[in-house]
Design a protein around this motif. Structure first.
Motif, PDB file in Angstrom:
ATOM      1  N   THR A 180      21.340  -7.643   7.385  1.00 28.43           N
ATOM      2  CA  THR A 180      19.892  -7.998   7.737  1.00 28.43           C
ATOM      3  C   THR A 180      19.135  -7.047   9.273  1.00 28.43           C
ATOM      4  N   TYR A 181      19.780  -7.231  10.135  1.00 26.02           N
ATOM      5  CA  TYR A 181      19.729  -6.954  11.150  1.00 26.02           C
ATOM      6  C   TYR A 181      19.351  -4.571  11.423  1.00 26.02           C
ATOM      7  N   LEU A 182      20.600  -4.625  10.915  1.00 25.42           N
ATOM      8  CA  LEU A 182      20.459  -3.221  10.051  1.00 25.42           C
ATOM      9  C   LEU A 182      19.598  -2.655   9.618  1.00 25.42           C
ATOM     10  N   SER A 183      19.177  -3.795   7.976  1.00 24.36           N
ATOM     11  CA  SER A 183      18.210  -3.144   6.260  1.00 24.36           C
ATOM     12  C   SER A 183      16.768  -2.884   7.065  1.00 24.36           C
ATOM     13  N   ALA A 184      16.719  -4.300   8.279  1.00 25.27           N
ATOM     14  CA  ALA A 184      15.173  -4.044   8.965  1.00 25.27           C
ATOM     15  C   ALA A 184      15.218  -3.166  10.106  1.00 25.27           C
ATOM     16  N   ILE A 185      16.171  -2.432  10.857  1.00 27.65           N
ATOM     17  CA  ILE A 185      15.934  -1.361  11.210  1.00 27.65           C
ATOM     18  C   ILE A 185      15.597   0.610  10.370  1.00 27.65           C
ATOM     19  N   ALA A 186      16.087   0.202   9.459  1.00 29.37           N
ATOM     20  CA  ALA A 186      15.965   1.395   8.277  1.00 29.37           C
ATOM     21  C   ALA A 186      15.508   1.372   7.643  1.00 29.37           C
ATOM     22  N   LYS A 187      14.605  -0.214   7.107  1.00 34.81           N
ATOM     23  CA  LYS A 187      13.516  -0.399   6.962  1.00 34.81           C
ATOM     24  C   LYS A 187      12.583   1.049   7.834  1.00 34.81           C
ATOM     25  N   TYR A 188      12.190   0.358   9.142  1.00 34.17           N
ATOM     26  CA  TYR A 188      11.303   0.708   9.783  1.00 34.17           C
ATOM     27  C   TYR A 188      10.803   2.159  10.077  1.00 34.17           C
ATOM     28  N   ASN A 189      12.541   2.917   9.925  1.00 30.07           N
ATOM     29  CA  ASN A 189      12.751   4.400  10.502  1.00 30.07           C
ATOM     30  C   ASN A 189      13.879   4.356   9.615  1.00 30.07           C
ATOM     31  N   PRO A 190      12.432   5.724   8.721  1.00 28.61           N
ATOM     32  CA  PRO A 190      13.659   6.373   7.539  1.00 28.61           C
ATOM     33  C   PRO A 190      15.031   7.269   7.978  1.00 28.61           C
ATOM     34  N   HIS A 191      14.575   7.727   9.484  1.00 31.70           N
ATOM     35  CA  HIS A 191      15.770   8.463   9.772  1.00 31.70           C
ATOM     36  C   HIS A 191      16.562   7.842  10.225  1.00 31.70           C
ATOM     37  N   ILE A 192      16.684   6.130  10.234  1.00 38.98           N
ATOM     38  CA  ILE A 192      18.119   5.235  10.223  1.00 38.98           C
ATOM     39  C   ILE A 192      19.070   5.679   9.242  1.00 38.98           C
ATOM     40  N   THR A 193      20.515   5.965   9.273  1.00 37.66           N
ATOM     41  CA  THR A 193      21.341   5.395   8.903  1.00 37.66           C
ATOM     42  C   THR A 193      22.577   4.652   9.408  1.00 37.66           C
ATOM     43  N   GLY A 194      23.604   4.165   7.997  1.00 38.86           N
ATOM     44  CA  GLY A 194      25.019   3.617   9.391  1.00 38.86           C
ATOM     45  C   GLY A 194      24.829   2.621   7.881  1.00 38.86           C
ATOM     46  N   GLN A 195      26.211   1.869   8.738  1.00 41.02           N
ATOM     47  CA  GLN A 195      27.030   1.019   7.328  1.00 41.02           C
ATOM     48  C   GLN A 195      27.301  -0.770   8.670  1.00 41.02           C
ATOM     49  N   VAL A 196      27.796  -1.449   7.878  1.00 44.19           N
ATOM     50  CA  VAL A 196      27.466  -2.772   8.203  1.00 44.19           C
ATOM     51  C   VAL A 196      29.112  -2.687   7.617  1.00 44.19           C
ATOM     52  N   TRP A 197      29.782  -3.546   8.464  1.00 45.56           N
ATOM     53  CA  TRP A 197      31.567  -4.018   8.736  1.00 45.56           C
ATOM     54  C   TRP A 197      31.455  -5.448   8.131  1.00 45.56           C
ATOM     55  N   ASP A 198      32.265  -5.806   7.864  1.00 40.48           N
ATOM     56  CA  ASP A 198      32.464  -7.053   7.329  1.00 40.48           C
ATOM     57  C   ASP A 198      33.796  -7.744   6.466  1.00 40.48           C
ATOM     58  N   PHE A 199      34.177  -8.825   6.449  1.00 33.36           N
ATOM     59  CA  PHE A 199      34.764  -8.616   5.059  1.00 33.36           C
ATOM     60  C   PHE A 199      34.615  -8.557   3.820  1.00 33.36           C
ATOM     61  N   ALA A 200      35.017  -9.005   2.622  1.00 35.51           N
ATOM     62  CA  ALA A 200      34.483  -8.112   1.368  1.00 35.51           C
ATOM     63  C   ALA A 200      33.911  -9.704   0.790  1.00 35.51           C
ATOM     64  N   THR A 201      34.024 -11.447   1.616  1.00 35.32           N
ATOM     65  CA  THR A 201      33.095 -12.778   1.036  1.00 35.32           C
ATOM     66  C   THR A 201      31.794 -12.171   1.654  1.00 35.32           C
ATOM     67  N   ALA A 202      31.188 -11.536   2.469  1.00 33.65           N
ATOM     68  CA  ALA A 202      29.566 -11.031   2.433  1.00 33.65           C
ATOM     69  C   ALA A 202      29.395  -9.515   1.953  1.00 33.65           C
ATOM     70  N   ARG A 203      30.213  -8.804   1.361  1.00 29.04           N
ATOM     71  CA  ARG A 203      29.567  -7.896   0.685  1.00 29.04           C
ATOM     72  C   ARG A 203      28.482  -7.779  -0.337  1.00 29.04           C
ATOM     73  N   GLU A 204      28.348  -9.205  -0.750  1.00 27.04           N
ATOM     74  CA  GLU A 204      26.879  -9.461  -1.950  1.00 27.04           C
ATOM     75  C   GLU A 204      26.048  -9.392  -1.589  1.00 27.04           C
ATOM     76  N   ALA A 205      26.232 -10.623  -0.441  1.00 26.88           N
ATOM     77  CA  ALA A 205      25.178 -10.814   0.384  1.00 26.88           C
ATOM     78  C   ALA A 205      24.276  -9.957   1.113  1.00 26.88           C
TER      79      ALA A 205
END
Length: 344
Positions: A180-205
């Protein structure tokens, strides 16, 4: 109760008994939440209506509604019961501050908390701890991810508003879970790109959150263990975030993670850490000590780390560090802080 110093209180027998009894209130609240009772109390209804709807005995339904009234989560007027305004706000699914998933996540820990002796004697994860439970229990995994998402909502606006989020940036949201943090940042600024790192159990959410924010073309999910040096090979970023995740690791591992993150940040890059504040004594505030034990119970290597210690480690690695207050946590003097590190 007599207060002797900032962390020494002379408890009476009554205080001790009240402490031991407090589980009852938690059990009542959690049952009401998981049974869907608060959804039926958005408007005034009788105990008989609830009894018939849920298939419960009328006498016992009345006793449940009465105790919820005594706990100030329900109000009683004549022979009808209804939610308080705050209950409608935070314990009904369409409420703007809904935390029901967090309450459910806590309810699912009852069996684990009967195993304190086993947890405190084991170096390895035991049955019921997150390392094992989330991988094989879809309901527990969903409750955990939704709970973490709900907890993040109060901090999102402050993160998005940081001046570091301006311009074209590549951001790593490490152990970012729901994203959610990175998604909100990216929505606010369309020039933002990046990755969320975590275990497979978080992928769907996380992928659901990316879609909800409309940022699937800006950010992606990567299955990665932030405690492994190999995860960082060939990676460079302008900003890295470690939000509410360092408490999953022992101090030695935290130092390794901070060093690895420093290595992927470009010169002048920013490291952001959100965490519950803890003094060097590891006792105060009381909410921090409680949360540290909570992490010990839920994970094999978890504990909260003193905020001044985290600052020390970041400065030793080569960051200029600033700590900002970020909001309150609970009712025992707890507070969130945002630690901002600028790479020299």
């Amino acid at each position: 109760m007599v207060v002797n110093s900032h962390n020494s209180i002379d408890l009476t027998a009554s205080d001790i008994i009240s402490m031991s009894d407090s589980f009852q209130e938690s059990a009542i609240l959690q049952f009401a939440n998981t049974s869907g009772l608060f959804e039926l109390l958005k408007e005034p209804v009788t105990a008989e209506t609830i009894s018939q709807s849920k298939g419960w005995l009328l006498r016992k339904t009345t006793l449940l509604l009465n105790v919820l009234t005594s706990l100030s989560v329900v109000v009683k007027s004549d022979d009808k019961y209804s939610n308080t305004p705050s209950t409608n706000r935070v314990l009904t699914k369409d409420g703007p501050g809904y935390v029901g998933a967090l309450i459910e996540h806590q309810r699912l820990q009852w069996q684990l908390w009967s195993k304190i002796g086993e947890v405190i004697s084991s170096e390895e994860p035991i049955e019921g701890q997150q390392e094992l439970k989330l991988k094989k229990d879809p309901h527990a995994n969903d409750a955990f991810n939704q709970a973490m998402l709900q907890l993040s909502k109060e901090n999102i606006a402050s993160i998005v508003a940081l001046p570091e989020m301006e311009g074209e940036k590549y951001i790593l949201d490490l152990a970012g879970g729901h994203g959610t943090y990175l998604s909100a940042i990216a929505k606010y600024n369309p020039h933002i790109t990046g990755q969320v790192w975590d275990f497979a159990t978080a992928r769907e959410a996380a992928q659901h959150v990316f879609a909800d924010y409309g940022v699937e073309n800006q950010i992606e999910f990567r299955e990665a263990d932030i405690s492994k040096a190999s995860s960082y090979e060939g990676v460079k970023a302008d900003i890295a975030m470690l939000n509410d995740c360092l408490h999953y690791f022992e101090q030695e591992t935290v130092v390794q993670i901070l060093s690895q993150v420093a290595g992927v940040l470009r010169k002048g890059g920013t490291l952001l850490i959100t965490t519950i504040y803890m003094d060097r004594d590891c006792v105060t505030p009381a909410a921090a000590a409680g949360f540290s034990f909570y992490m010990m119970m839920n994970t094999a290597h978890g504990q909260l780390h003193p905020t001044p210690w985290l600052v020390d480690q970041m400065e030793n690695i080569g960051f200029n560090v600033e700590v900002r207050n970020f909001g309150r946590v609970g009712t025992k003097g707890g507070k969130y802080v945002l630690i901002i590190g600028q790479r020299k």
